[in-house]
Design an enzyme around this catalytic site. Structure first.
Site, PDB file in Angstrom:
ATOM      1  CE1 TYR A  64      -2.867  -5.821   4.010  1.00  0.00           C
ATOM      2  CE2 TYR A  64      -4.243  -7.738   3.595  1.00  0.00           C
ATOM      3  CZ  TYR A  64      -3.818  -6.470   3.252  1.00  0.00           C
ATOM      4  OH  TYR A  64      -4.306  -5.859   2.129  1.00  0.00           O
ATOM      5  NE  ARG A  67       1.880  -5.593   2.827  1.00  0.00           N
ATOM      6  CZ  ARG A  67       0.935  -4.772   2.377  1.00  0.00           C
ATOM      7  NH1 ARG A  67      -0.227  -5.246   1.997  1.00  0.00           N
ATOM      8  NH2 ARG A  67       1.156  -3.477   2.306  1.00  0.00           N
ATOM      9  CG  ASN A  99       3.467   4.264   2.324  1.00  0.00           C
ATOM     10  OD1 ASN A  99       3.046   3.898   1.224  1.00  0.00           O
ATOM     11  ND2 ASN A  99       4.616   4.878   2.488  1.00  0.00           N
ATOM     12  CB  VAL A 100      -0.956   0.051   5.442  1.00  0.00           C
ATOM     13  CG1 VAL A 100      -2.113   0.446   4.519  1.00  0.00           C
ATOM     14  CG2 VAL A 100      -0.078  -0.995   4.746  1.00  0.00           C
ATOM     15  CG  HIS A 116      -4.791   3.478   0.746  1.00  0.00           C
ATOM     16  ND1 HIS A 116      -3.873   3.455  -0.268  1.00  0.00           N
ATOM     17  CD2 HIS A 116      -5.901   4.079   0.231  1.00  0.00           C
ATOM     18  CE1 HIS A 116      -4.406   4.021  -1.357  1.00  0.00           C
ATOM     19  NE2 HIS A 116      -5.628   4.414  -1.078  1.00  0.00           N
ATOM     20  CB  CYS A 127     -19.628  -5.938  15.583  1.00  0.00           C
ATOM     21  SG  CYS A 127     -18.189  -6.200  16.654  1.00  0.00           S
ATOM     22  CB  CYS A 145     -15.037 -10.255  17.026  1.00  0.00           C
ATOM     23  SG  CYS A 145     -15.865  -8.961  17.944  1.00  0.00           S
ATOM     24  CB  ALA A 229      11.987   8.937  -1.465  1.00  0.00           C
TER      25      ALA A 229
END
Ligand code: NAD
Ligand code: ZN
Length: 242
Positions: A64, A67, A99-100, A116, A127, A145, A229
């Site tokens: 990720y 990306r 889309n993220v 998403h 948590c 965390c 598009a």
């Protein structure tokens, strides 16, 4: 094209529903395209799961981050800009994206609904506390965390997970109320997101699809505009509003 432009011109409430195809011309690969380089041997659909993250948080986090770095380097394209133009012409427009990435926001869209999740909203896997996104450079290992020491996960929806309830409710509501829904660059295969155009259709809205390829939404759409598009949407917007 003329008929679609006329519907768009006359609409009071518009939904712009987008998928990975809208960002393709910004150089962000769609999910189903072959992975490249470092990640060529991994299957995206197998990395985007809670099981994959539980088995190897650093692997999934690293993918990720790769990306996210590609998105940071990319720019919105003419399709994202045309979507923001529709919002300027029609106050009653809502953008609903699968889309993220953040390319709609960077093109000027106001508060797109992210069905998403987002690459820019990591949170604790234990948590759920929000975690400040790392800087521009990717970090290779999943951070821990500060509150509970669990690994931090990307703020995206994985296969097998529920969509954020508030985003889904809002998307269904605006689809139900709209006069026109544009579905752009989405394969219509990922549920429940793919229901959104069907909600518009069943409640009397016109559905305009923009996609270079056939999709399961072809039959549900009132008009199918075949093409990219970044070419078709600016032409449609120009025709509707000039
Ligand atoms: P998808 O990969 O399933 O389908 C992409 C669609 O875009 C296809 O129908 C393809 O024909 C079309 N397309 C390709 N190039 C296009 C172009 N230039 N113009 C218009 N259409 C084009 O993507 P999806 O339907 O969004 O669903 C897959 C899931 O993958 C989504 O849930 C999303 O979260 C995730 N995803 C997001 C991103 C991103 O944020 N940019 C990228 C990859 C995957
Ligand atoms: Zn925590």
């Amino acid at each position: 094209m003329d008929e679609a432009a006329e519907w768009l011109r006359q609409a009071r409430r518009v939904v712009v529903f987008t998928g990975a195809g809208v960002s393709a011309e910004s150089g962000i690969p769609t999910f189903r395209e072959a992975q490249t380089g470092l990640w060529a041997r991994y299957d995206a659909q197998q990395l985007a799961t809670p099981e994959a993250f539980a088995a190897d948080p650093d692997l999934v986090w690293g993918w990720y981050e790769w990306r996210r770095a590609a998105v940071v380097r990319a720019s919105p394209n003419a399709a994202h800009v045309a979507v923001a133009d529709i919002e300027r012409h029609k106050a009653g427009t809502t953008v609903v994206t699968q889309n993220v990435d953040d390319l709609h926001e960077r093109a000027g869209s106001r508060e797109p609904v992210h069905l998403h999740g987002s690459l820019f909203a990591p949170r604790c896997a234990g948590c759920h506390a929000a975690f400040a996104p790392p800087g521009e450079l990717p970090t290779e290992a999943a951070p821990r965390c500060e509150l509970c020491a669990s690994p931090v996960r990307p703020g995206v929806v994985w296969f097998g997970e529920a969509l954020p309830a508030e985003a889904l409710e809002r998307a269904v509501q605006v689809a139900y109320e709209c006069d026109v829904l544009l579905t752009i660059g989405t394969s219509g295969l990922v549920y429940p997101a793919a229901e959104i155009p069907l909600v518009a259709k069943r409640s009397g809205g016109k559905v305009i699809q923009i996609n270079p390829a056939a999709t399961p939404l072809d039959e549900e759409s009132d008009v199918n505009l075949r093409g990219k598009a970044a070419e078709v949407l600016p032409a449609l917007v120009e025709r509707a509003f000039s």
